[in-house]
Design a protein around this motif. Sequence first.
Motif, short mmCIF file in Angstrom:
data_model
loop_
_atom_site.label_atom_id
_atom_site.label_comp_id
_atom_site.label_asym_id
_atom_site.label_seq_id
_atom_site.Cartn_x
_atom_site.Cartn_y
_atom_site.Cartn_z
N VAL A 80 48.64 41.00 47.54
CA VAL A 80 48.17 40.60 46.29
C VAL A 80 46.45 40.82 46.18
O VAL A 80 46.02 41.31 45.29
CB VAL A 80 48.85 39.35 45.71
N VAL A 81 46.14 40.16 46.85
CA VAL A 81 44.66 40.05 46.89
C VAL A 81 43.92 41.23 47.34
O VAL A 81 42.93 41.67 46.55
CB VAL A 81 43.98 38.74 47.64
N VAL A 91 39.95 37.49 39.90
CA VAL A 91 39.13 38.65 40.11
C VAL A 91 38.61 39.32 38.75
O VAL A 91 39.36 40.00 37.96
CB VAL A 91 39.76 39.80 40.95
N ASP A 92 37.23 39.52 38.77
CA ASP A 92 36.43 40.08 37.66
C ASP A 92 35.72 41.17 38.02
O ASP A 92 34.98 40.95 39.27
CB ASP A 92 35.69 38.76 36.99
N SER A 111 52.53 33.69 37.58
CA SER A 111 52.25 34.51 36.35
C SER A 111 50.91 35.39 36.84
O SER A 111 49.97 34.96 37.46
CB SER A 111 51.95 33.63 35.26
N LEU A 112 50.90 36.51 36.14
CA LEU A 112 49.97 37.28 36.22
C LEU A 112 49.17 37.69 34.78
O LEU A 112 49.95 38.00 33.72
CB LEU A 112 50.25 38.80 36.74
N HIS A 113 48.11 37.48 34.58
CA HIS A 113 47.46 37.85 33.05
C HIS A 113 46.05 38.62 33.52
O HIS A 113 45.32 38.60 34.09
CB HIS A 113 47.01 36.40 32.52
N LEU A 114 46.16 39.52 32.55
CA LEU A 114 45.12 40.66 32.51
C LEU A 114 44.54 40.62 31.21
O LEU A 114 44.89 40.52 30.07
CB LEU A 114 45.67 42.05 32.72
N VAL A 128 41.32 39.66 35.95
CA VAL A 128 42.78 39.43 36.32
C VAL A 128 42.78 37.98 36.85
O VAL A 128 42.11 37.53 37.81
CB VAL A 128 43.28 40.39 37.49
N THR A 129 43.84 37.24 36.20
CA THR A 129 43.97 36.00 36.81
C THR A 129 45.35 35.82 37.22
O THR A 129 46.38 36.25 36.67
CB THR A 129 44.00 34.72 35.64
#
Length: 369
Positions: free
Chosen positions: A253-254, A287-288, A338-341, A351-352
């Motif tokens: 993932v990372v 990650v920005d 959860s994944l938030h874009l 991306v969180t």
Amino acid sequence: MNRRPGLSARLKLTLSYAGFLMLAGALLLAVVWVFLLRYVPDGPIISLGFVPNRSDLLRAFLPRAVTALAFLLVFGLVGGWFLAGRMLAPLSRIAEAARMAANGSLSHRIRLEGPRDEFRELADVFDTMLEQLESHVTEQQRFTANASHELRTPLAISQTLLEVARNDPDRDQRELIERLHTVNTRAIDLTEALLVLSRGDRRSFTRHTLDLSLITEEATETLLPLAEQRRITLEVTGRAAHTVGSPELILRVVTNLVQNAIVHNLPTGGTITVHTEPQHGASVLQVDNTGPYVPPELIPTLTEPFQRGTSRTRTNEHAGVGLGLAIVQSIVRAHDGSLHLAARPGGGLSVTVRLPSTSRTPSPNGVYA
């Protein structure tokens, strides 16, 4: 499975209705007998006029009681058959929908009208199941078609290169070998990505306690040369954030997020910030990255398989196979996260990832069941 034929539910309900009606009638007649007729004398009654005794009343009462019971039986059967049909009508619609679904038609919906009751709730649950199943099947069909196309492309290129080598023996073999190596590497990467995606969907992995900050450091150290090659500043901040899951999958993932942030960044002089911290009962990875402007309508499609971002970045040599964010979403879901874009106002993506945090003590071997 072969089963012997039995009575239908409608017939069973009809017989039940008629049986209960007959029982109620018999009980009513028994009440008349117990509380009325038994107190009437059976012998002659001396009176100025005719007074019927118990025998007279029984001779008059029994035929009419039998007639009443026969009427109740017929009425119970006919009325029960009608009422059972009305009651079981929703089940017939549900059974027809299930039969159509079994034959491959998943677009049909029951849409049962009327007030909310057990049958309406069952029909609504069945419609929801059909909708989810249709969506899942459609997604799988689209994924299979895309995967087949993506896998066919490197195979077709390899076949073309081999035909060129066979038809032109004097051609530079080193160049052909190098190109074959590149194409085969892409095919292997795609196959491994598909396997990882399947593994995440099945949740078939052993869970360990892990620290997101340590995994983040490992992933960023691996990708630091690529960032330096593209003159991108890579910054890692934050604190320890513990969660439970597969270290290999969380590392994927990372790695995917940081690699996407590097690939889909500015040509030079871009920045990437990777931050980890515990937050409201969750372990958060953010990650920005700078980069080209991402239209808001494109955000929901980025996690679909074989999506490679904006047209500006699709030709990048490190753009991958278009499964990076799809794999991230699959693994995060498998870890109950959860994944938030979100598109950044100045360009790029934020991306969180939120994973369940843990304060539990691991077992001696560090494994959670």
